[in-house]
Design a protein around this motif. Structure first.
Motif, short mmCIF file in Angstrom:
data_model
loop_
_atom_site.label_atom_id
_atom_site.label_comp_id
_atom_site.label_asym_id
_atom_site.label_seq_id
_atom_site.Cartn_x
_atom_site.Cartn_y
_atom_site.Cartn_z
N THR A 100 0.50 -1.27 -0.28
CA THR A 100 -0.42 -0.28 -0.28
C THR A 100 1.16 1.57 0.21
O THR A 100 2.09 1.69 0.80
CB THR A 100 -1.10 -0.10 1.49
OG1 THR A 100 -2.00 1.50 1.01
CG2 THR A 100 -0.07 0.07 2.53
N SER A 131 -4.43 0.24 -1.71
CA SER A 131 -4.79 -0.75 -0.76
C SER A 131 -6.20 -1.91 -2.24
O SER A 131 -5.99 -3.03 -1.87
CB SER A 131 -5.39 -0.93 0.70
OG SER A 131 -3.82 -0.67 1.02
N VAL A 146 -0.06 -9.16 -0.55
CA VAL A 146 -0.54 -7.55 -0.54
C VAL A 146 -0.13 -7.27 0.83
O VAL A 146 -0.83 -7.96 1.90
CB VAL A 146 -1.90 -7.39 -0.91
CG1 VAL A 146 -2.18 -5.74 -0.55
CG2 VAL A 146 -1.83 -7.42 -2.52
N SER A 148 -2.16 -5.09 3.06
CA SER A 148 -3.19 -3.78 2.86
C SER A 148 -3.10 -2.87 4.12
O SER A 148 -3.63 -3.12 5.49
CB SER A 148 -4.14 -4.52 2.67
OG SER A 148 -5.33 -3.81 2.69
N ASN A 202 -10.77 3.72 0.51
CA ASN A 202 -10.52 1.95 1.27
C ASN A 202 -12.08 2.13 2.35
O ASN A 202 -11.38 2.70 3.52
CB ASN A 202 -8.92 2.63 1.59
CG ASN A 202 -9.11 1.82 2.53
OD1 ASN A 202 -9.27 0.89 3.50
ND2 ASN A 202 -7.15 1.40 2.40
N VAL A 274 -2.09 -2.83 9.84
CA VAL A 274 -1.77 -3.39 8.07
C VAL A 274 -1.54 -4.70 8.38
O VAL A 274 -1.28 -5.51 9.19
CB VAL A 274 -0.42 -2.96 7.91
CG1 VAL A 274 0.31 -2.83 6.74
CG2 VAL A 274 -0.98 -1.20 8.42
#
Length: 299
Positions: A100, A131, A146, A148, A202, A274
């Protein structure tokens, strides 16, 4: 074919270093070069595009309007070129990791050394983006893992593992009374609007913060957040509003603004969780090993 002379990659990299530091000496150190060659790179860039990107005085370096526009595009161009080179070099044997762009993982101690190793590893390709976009690429098989910011996209095919909680900082004009405080509560800046983003950018992060905003003892005024970070910081410096920014991103120095931690009460509520995200049936050894290594760092 249009053979118009274009800026070089080195010129853009030097420009971004100065744009972030707003100091030629620090930017030169960041680029591992001396100041005169860096200055020449900036001069050549300005000659190529036909306008100034910085205004300089004996006391400060500031981005011009053209510089602000270039800064909003240059990093994307460099990142896309880097990703293309990595993809061409490594083919299908790369570990593709999405990170991200809400955070600067190089400035988060528990991840900085590992991220550096990833960047130096020719078998790892790192993509930086929002993200939600990264998670969509994960679902389509274009990315393997990922990092994110919050659960930006909820789907039964994705597995989320929390690996970090990132504190938020308040970004406020130096002229505001709250700038004299060591920690800032939302009530301390109730007289000035908050720069904020649309929910679809988001959903998880928006809803988390919005639930807290709705419990405030005053009506929070929100205004649209500029998409470019430098434009946002310049708007705060001019007193147009305040912002909430991840701690790892709170390092750009611009005259007229300052960063302050949130009070303990708000620090526990307003933050960014996160997550490391992978596909539910992931069983490739390279990816599984990376998942285990990253989770171990977060313990």
């Amino acid at each position: 074919m249009d053979r118009q002379k274009l800026p070089t990659l080195k010129q853009l990299q030097c420009f971004l270093a100065v744009a972030e530091e707003l100091n030629f000496r620090r930017a030169a150190e960041k680029m591992n070069m001396t100041q005169p060659p860096l200055t020449r790179q900036i001069q050549c860039l300005e000659e190529t595009i036909g306008c100034s990107v910085f205004s300089r005085s004996t006391h400060a370096v500031q981005l011009t309007p053209a510089g602000i526009l270039l800064a909003s595009k240059a990093q994307t161009l460099i990142s896309e070129l880097s990703q293309l080179v990595h993809s061409l070099r490594n083919g299908q044997h790369s570990l593709r990791i999405g990170m991200t762009n809400m955070l600067d993982f190089q400035r988060i101690n528990r991840f900085s050394s590992s991220i550096k190793q990833m960047e130096e590893n020719e078998q790892v390709v790192i993509h930086a983006d929002a993200s939600r976009k990264l998670l969509m690429s994960l679902m389509s098989g274009e990315i393997d893992l990922v990092f994110s910011g919050e659960k930006a996209l909820v789907d039964s095919s994705l597995v989320y593992t929390k690996i970090h909680t990132e504190p938020l900082m308040t970004v406020i004009p130096e002229s505001h009374p709250a700038a004299s405080l060591q920690t800032v509560a939302m009530e301390d800046v109730s007289d000035i609007p908050l720069f904020w983003f649309p929910r679809n950018y988001n959903v998880g992060y928006f809803d988390k913060c919005d639930a807290i905003f709705k419990r405030l003892r005053y009506e929070l005024k929100k205004i649209k957040e500029p998409e470019d970070l430098l434009m946002l910081l310049n708007s705060v410096a001019k007193g147009k509003g305040i912002a909430l920014m991840p701690q790892s991103m709170s390092h750009s120095t611009i005259n007229g603004l300052c960063y302050r931690p949130l009070t303990k009460e708000y620090n526990q509520k307003l933050n960014i969780d996160v997550y490391l995200v992978h596909r539910i049936n992931e069983d490739r050894k390279q990816v599984v090993d990376a998942i285990n290594q990253i989770i171990k760092l977060s313990d």
